[in-house]
Design a protein around this motif. Structure first.
Motif, mmCIF file in Angstrom:
data_model
loop_
_atom_site.group_PDB
_atom_site.id
_atom_site.type_symbol
_atom_site.label_atom_id
_atom_site.label_comp_id
_atom_site.label_asym_id
_atom_site.label_seq_id
_atom_site.Cartn_x
_atom_site.Cartn_y
_atom_site.Cartn_z
ATOM 1 N N ASP A 46 10.694 102.686 30.911
ATOM 2 C CA ASP A 46 11.421 103.799 31.523
ATOM 3 C C ASP A 46 10.932 104.067 32.943
ATOM 4 N N THR A 47 9.629 104.082 33.148
ATOM 5 C CA THR A 47 9.080 104.301 34.487
ATOM 6 C C THR A 47 9.585 103.239 35.452
ATOM 7 N N THR A 48 9.602 101.995 35.010
ATOM 8 C CA THR A 48 10.061 100.902 35.858
ATOM 9 C C THR A 48 11.541 101.070 36.200
ATOM 10 N N PHE A 49 12.349 101.376 35.197
ATOM 11 C CA PHE A 49 13.783 101.589 35.440
ATOM 12 C C PHE A 49 14.007 102.731 36.424
ATOM 13 N N VAL A 50 13.342 103.851 36.220
ATOM 14 C CA VAL A 50 13.520 105.017 37.087
ATOM 15 C C VAL A 50 13.154 104.679 38.531
ATOM 16 N N ARG A 51 12.057 103.960 38.711
ATOM 17 C CA ARG A 51 11.644 103.569 40.073
ATOM 18 C C ARG A 51 12.689 102.671 40.728
ATOM 19 N N TRP A 52 13.236 101.726 39.962
ATOM 20 C CA TRP A 52 14.268 100.855 40.526
ATOM 21 C C TRP A 52 15.518 101.647 40.891
ATOM 22 N N MET A 53 15.901 102.602 40.069
ATOM 23 C CA MET A 53 17.082 103.400 40.384
ATOM 24 C C MET A 53 16.845 104.243 41.636
ATOM 25 N N ILE A 80 11.363 94.083 31.840
ATOM 26 C CA ILE A 80 10.152 93.969 32.660
ATOM 27 C C ILE A 80 10.109 92.599 33.340
ATOM 28 N N ARG A 81 10.440 91.564 32.588
ATOM 29 C CA ARG A 81 10.469 90.206 33.155
ATOM 30 C C ARG A 81 11.506 90.101 34.266
ATOM 31 N N MET A 137 3.791 97.427 40.033
ATOM 32 C CA MET A 137 4.639 97.328 38.838
ATOM 33 C C MET A 137 3.897 96.902 37.581
ATOM 34 N N ASP A 138 2.657 96.440 37.724
ATOM 35 C CA ASP A 138 1.907 95.989 36.552
ATOM 36 C C ASP A 138 1.608 97.150 35.610
ATOM 37 N N TYR A 139 1.494 96.841 34.337
ATOM 38 C CA TYR A 139 1.191 97.878 33.349
ATOM 39 C C TYR A 139 -0.123 98.593 33.663
#
Length: 164
Positions: A15-22, A132-133, A153-155
Motif C-alpha cells: 500500500d505504501t508503495t502504491f500510494v507513493r507511485w500515485m 513490488i516487482r 523503495m526497499d522494505y
C-alpha cells in the motif's frame, strides 16, 4: 516473533508503495505515457493498470468472488486507486477472519498461464508481492525518462527509525 514478514507487513509495504507511485503520477502525469515493454503493456499507465488489476482479481479470488474482468477495471488514476482500495478492503477483511483457512487450495484461471491451483497463502503472497516487482521495473523506466521517484523503495525503509 516470526522472522519472516507477516501478511499485514506485506500489505502495508504494498500500500505504501502504491500510494507513493500515485503521488508521483499526480505530480508528473507524463510518467503514464513513458514507454514500457514489461508484459507487453506499452506504457507505464498500462503497467500500473496491470498491477492493480492483478491485485484486485486475486483478492476477489481469495474472497470467493467472481473476479472483475480485466477490461472492466478503469485504466485511469481514479479507477486504479479504486481497484487498489478494493484489494485492501478484501485482504484486510480476510486477515480479520480467524477461521479463514490460508492452506486451502484454490483453482483459478489466469490470463497468461491458464488454469492453476495454489494454496490461499501462495495466492495472498503473489497478490502482495507481484506489484513490488513491477514497481522496481517501473522505477528504472521512470528514471530513464528523466524523473527520479525520490524515495527509498526497499522494505528496509518501512522499519528504519532513523540514522545512527
Amino acid at each position: 516473533m516470526s522472522a519472516g514478514l507477516s501478511g499485514e507487513e506485506l500489505l502495508a509495504w504494498n500500500d505504501t508503495t502504491f500510494v507513493r507511485w500515485m503521488e508521483l503520477v499526480k505530480r508528473h502525469p507524463e510518467i503514464l505515457r513513458l514507454s514500457c515493454d514489461v508484459y507487453g503493456v506499452g506504457d507505464i499507465n498500462g503497467l500500473l493498470h496491470h498491477i492493480v488489476a492483478a491485485e484486485l482479481r486475486y483478492a476477489q479470488r481469495l474472497f470467493g468472488e467472481v473476479e472483475t474482468a480485466y477490461e472492466d477495471i478503469p485504466a485511469d488514476v481514479a479507477g486504479m486507486e479504486a481497484a487498489h482500495v478494493g484489494m485492501l478492503k478484501r485482504v484486510r477483511e480476510l486477515f480479520a477472519d480467524a477461521t479463514f483457512d490460508w492452506e486451502q487450495a484454490v483453482s483459478f484461471q489466469t490470463r497468461s498461464m491458464g488454469s492453476l491451483r495454489a494454496s490461499r497463502r501462495t495466492v495472498l503472497n503473489h497478490t502482495l508481492l507481484h506489484g513490488i516487482r513491477h514497481y522496481a521495473q517501473m522505477a528504472m523506466l521512470v528514471r530513464q525518462g528523466g524523473i527520479a521517484p525520490g524515495w527509498p523503495m526497499d522494505y528496509l525503509f518501512m522499519g528504519v527509525m532513523g540514522r545512527e
